[in-house]
Design a protein around this motif. Structure first.
Motif, PDB file in Angstrom:
ATOM      1  N   TYR A   1      -4.061  11.131  -1.820  1.00  0.00           N
ATOM      2  CA  TYR A   1      -3.838  11.815  -0.550  1.00  0.00           C
ATOM      3  C   TYR A   1      -2.891  10.933   0.247  1.00  0.00           C
ATOM      4  CZ  TYR A   1      -7.765   8.645  -0.124  1.00  0.00           C
ATOM      5  OH  TYR A   1      -8.584   7.562  -0.250  1.00  0.00           O
TER       6      TYR A   1
ATOM      7  N   PRO B   1      -5.641   1.821   4.226  1.00  0.00           N
ATOM      8  CA  PRO B   1      -5.795   1.403   2.823  1.00  0.00           C
ATOM      9  C   PRO B   1      -5.913  -0.118   2.666  1.00  0.00           C
ATOM     10  CG  PRO B   1      -4.123   3.102   2.982  1.00  0.00           C
ATOM     11  CD  PRO B   1      -4.525   2.778   4.391  1.00  0.00           C
TER      12      PRO B   1
ATOM     13  N   LEU C   1      -1.749   9.176   3.735  1.00  0.00           N
ATOM     14  CA  LEU C   1      -2.143   8.757   5.082  1.00  0.00           C
ATOM     15  C   LEU C   1      -0.880   8.443   5.889  1.00  0.00           C
ATOM     16  CD1 LEU C   1      -4.984   6.401   3.859  1.00  0.00           C
ATOM     17  CD2 LEU C   1      -5.260   8.662   4.857  1.00  0.00           C
TER      18      LEU C   1
ATOM     19  N   LEU D   1       0.844  -1.192   0.000  1.00  0.00           N
ATOM     20  CA  LEU D   1       0.000   0.000   0.000  1.00  0.00           C
ATOM     21  C   LEU D   1       0.878   1.239   0.000  1.00  0.00           C
ATOM     22  CD1 LEU D   1      -2.866  -0.946   0.058  1.00  0.00           C
ATOM     23  CD2 LEU D   1      -1.583  -2.380   1.629  1.00  0.00           C
ATOM     24  N   THR D   2       0.730   2.064  -0.997  1.00  0.00           N
ATOM     25  CA  THR D   2       1.551   3.269  -1.116  1.00  0.00           C
ATOM     26  C   THR D   2       0.833   4.317  -1.954  1.00  0.00           C
ATOM     27  OG1 THR D   2       3.527   4.153  -2.204  1.00  0.00           O
ATOM     28  CG2 THR D   2       2.778   2.021  -2.986  1.00  0.00           C
ATOM     29  N   PRO D   3       0.982   5.599  -1.577  1.00  0.00           N
ATOM     30  CA  PRO D   3       0.335   6.634  -2.397  1.00  0.00           C
ATOM     31  C   PRO D   3       0.904   6.673  -3.811  1.00  0.00           C
ATOM     32  CG  PRO D   3       1.428   7.603  -0.474  1.00  0.00           C
ATOM     33  CD  PRO D   3       1.631   6.141  -0.371  1.00  0.00           C
TER      34      PRO D   3
ATOM     35  N   VAL E   1      -0.278  -0.420  -4.737  1.00  0.00           N
ATOM     36  CA  VAL E   1      -1.620   0.134  -4.914  1.00  0.00           C
ATOM     37  C   VAL E   1      -1.855   1.339  -3.998  1.00  0.00           C
ATOM     38  CG1 VAL E   1      -4.096  -0.394  -4.826  1.00  0.00           C
ATOM     39  CG2 VAL E   1      -2.476  -2.174  -5.512  1.00  0.00           C
ATOM     40  N   SER E   2      -2.505   2.360  -4.558  1.00  0.00           N
ATOM     41  CA  SER E   2      -2.910   3.549  -3.791  1.00  0.00           C
ATOM     42  C   SER E   2      -4.431   3.581  -3.721  1.00  0.00           C
ATOM     43  CB  SER E   2      -2.412   4.806  -4.501  1.00  0.00           C
ATOM     44  OG  SER E   2      -3.106   5.937  -4.031  1.00  0.00           O
ATOM     45  N   ILE E   3      -4.963   4.002  -2.585  1.00  0.00           N
ATOM     46  CA  ILE E   3      -6.432   4.111  -2.528  1.00  0.00           C
ATOM     47  C   ILE E   3      -6.912   5.516  -2.862  1.00  0.00           C
ATOM     48  CG2 ILE E   3      -6.736   2.185  -0.923  1.00  0.00           C
ATOM     49  CD1 ILE E   3      -7.471   4.507   1.161  1.00  0.00           C
ATOM     50  N   GLY E   4      -6.010   6.419  -3.189  1.00  0.00           N
ATOM     51  CA  GLY E   4      -6.463   7.754  -3.575  1.00  0.00           C
ATOM     52  C   GLY E   4      -5.315   8.742  -3.509  1.00  0.00           C
TER      53      GLY E   4
HETATM   54  N1  ADE Z   1      -0.206   4.939   2.451  1.00  0.00           N
HETATM   55  C1  ADE Z   1      -0.292   6.247   2.727  1.00  0.00           C
HETATM   56  N2  ADE Z   1      -1.181   6.858   1.956  1.00  0.00           N
HETATM   57  C2  ADE Z   1      -1.702   5.899   1.132  1.00  0.00           C
HETATM   58  C3  ADE Z   1      -2.667   5.905   0.101  1.00  0.00           C
HETATM   59  N3  ADE Z   1      -3.289   7.014  -0.274  1.00  0.00           N
HETATM   60  N4  ADE Z   1      -2.935   4.742  -0.514  1.00  0.00           N
HETATM   61  C4  ADE Z   1      -2.304   3.615  -0.152  1.00  0.00           C
HETATM   62  N5  ADE Z   1      -1.379   3.557   0.805  1.00  0.00           N
HETATM   63  C5  ADE Z   1      -1.080   4.679   1.455  1.00  0.00           C
END
Ligand code: ADE
Length: 398
Positions: free
Chosen positions: A134, A142, A136, A85-87, A129-132
């Protein structure tokens, strides 16, 4: 499905996993959920797993070795689909949720602080994968967003109270407005049409409002929806009677692979089915598609025949090739196993004998039900009812 989250904060994900619908699925064993503490795999007694970033930079990073050990322990060294999980990952979508729901096992890797050493990510991660758009504080929320979206697509997770396939995104449209009692609240009455009991009118009202909302709030999604509608509008009246193809065009998430004035070839991303659909009144002769994506389980032809079949699809017993033409008319009864067997035997015999299977058009209502069942339209009496309602809405549009 086995689902494991590698994290520094197991209690954070456990709280969500053991609550509500997800909690019930975990309790019933439909989801085999585990939260694994990465610190337990530290190579020191203090459980320290982080260190400074080479080249400088604010904050600490999670080291490669503890993550690798935790992953090895969970996966047993097997190749398991592993999501980091990563932006900076690819956007999470309903289509990815559907893809992941087909896996037997998933691992979610959650970063915290400044991230995780790139070298272990290269070795164990299959999807970033990013959930959006922004940022977190960590990957735990996520991961749980993804697990929630994926698990509700697994049979047995949702009870009778709700169903995964009639909601927003199922047909590139947002959900239409819904109401419950009282009929008048704060001087606002519910739309009259909902009280008429006229299913066609109600369906039309819902579609109209779903379209209006999508156009207003999600123009990107509306464009996709319109692509399917545009395809549909190019079909002749006769070809519109092919319910599986027209429903896929209008209700499913599709990708057009090729199109000319005679035929269109598109992928139904929700069912991994490839459709070849003639656009004109007569049966079209088209080239068999080359380089079919591996995900394709089935090809459905609608008003087409092939010039040749270089890949042997139409002769294959393992892969399914179905030609359908007529629309289903309501009123037929449903005898699951018998119908399925009849259809399989007959179609396979035709296919094996190469006796123009593309002309294998159902010629009785029984046959039509047969095909529909094979295409998984009839899974229960409830499904059948829904299908009939849906088809009525379609008949209306013709
Ligand atoms: N970790 C920090 N922000 C995230 C995001 N937007 N989506 C997935 N992982 C995250």
């Amino acid at each position: 499905m086995k689902c494991t989250v590698l994290t520094l904060f197991p209690e954070m994900v456990e709280n969500i996993a053991y609550t509500s619908i997800l909690g019930r699925a975990v309790k019933n064993g439909v989801i085999d959920f585990h939260a694994v503490q990465i610190r337990d795999y530290a190579d020191n007694d203090r459980g320290q797993i982080d260190d400074y970033t080479y080249g400088g930079g604010a904050g600490l990073m999670i080291q490669a070795e503890p993550v690798f050990r935790a992953h090895q322990d969970v996966s047993g060294g097997k190749k398991v689909r592993t999501v980091f999980l990563t932006p900076s990952g690819i956007p999470f979508t309903q289509s990815l949720a559907r893809e992941l729901a087909k896996e037997e096992e998933l691992i979610f890797l959650c970063g915290h602080y400044e991230g995780i050493d790139e070298r272990v990510l290269e070795e164990v991660v299959t999807d970033r994968v990013s959930i959006g758009d922004y940022v977190l504080t960590g990957g735990e929320l996520p991961a749980m967003v993804m697990i929630d979206a994926v698990s509700r697509l697994i049979p047995g997770v949702l009870g009778n109270e709700t169903s995964a396939d009639i909601e927003s995104f199922h047909r590139n449209l947002l959900e239409y407005p819904q109401f419950t009692r009282p009929e008048v609240w704060h001087d606002k009455a519910i739309p009259e049409v909902l009280l008429t009991g006229d299913h066609r009118k109600i369906e039309a009202w819902r579609t109209e409002h779903a379209e209006a909302r999508t156009r207003q709030y999600r123009p990107d999604l509306f464009e996709k929806y319109q692509e399917g509608c545009a395809l549909y509008s190019r079909l002749t009246r006769k070809k519109r009677r092919n319910m599986p193809a027209t429903e896929a065009m209008r209700l499913h998430d599709i990708r057009v692979l090729s199109r000319d004035e005679n035929a269109v070839c598109f992928l139904d991303l929700e069912e991994d089915v490839l459709y070849l659909c003639g656009l004109k009144e007569e049966t079209e002769t088209v080239d068999f598609p080359e380089n079919l994506p591996d995900s394709v389980k089935e090809i459905r032809g609608c008003g087409v025949r092939f010039s040749e079949d270089p890949q042997g699809w139409t002769k294959s017993r393992e892969r399914l090739f179905v030609f359908t033409e007529k629309s289903p008319l309501s009123g037929a009864t449903y005898e699951k196993d018998l119908l399925k067997k009849n259809y399989m035997d007959r179609t396979n015999a035709k296919v094996m004998a190469f006796e123009t299977p593309w002309e294998g058009v159902p010629d009785s209502e029984r046959d039509i039900i047969d095909v529909l069942q094979l295409l998984r339209y009839y899974e229960s009496d409830r499904e059948m009812f829904r299908y009939q309602k849906k088809s009525l809405a379609f008949q209306d549009a013709l």
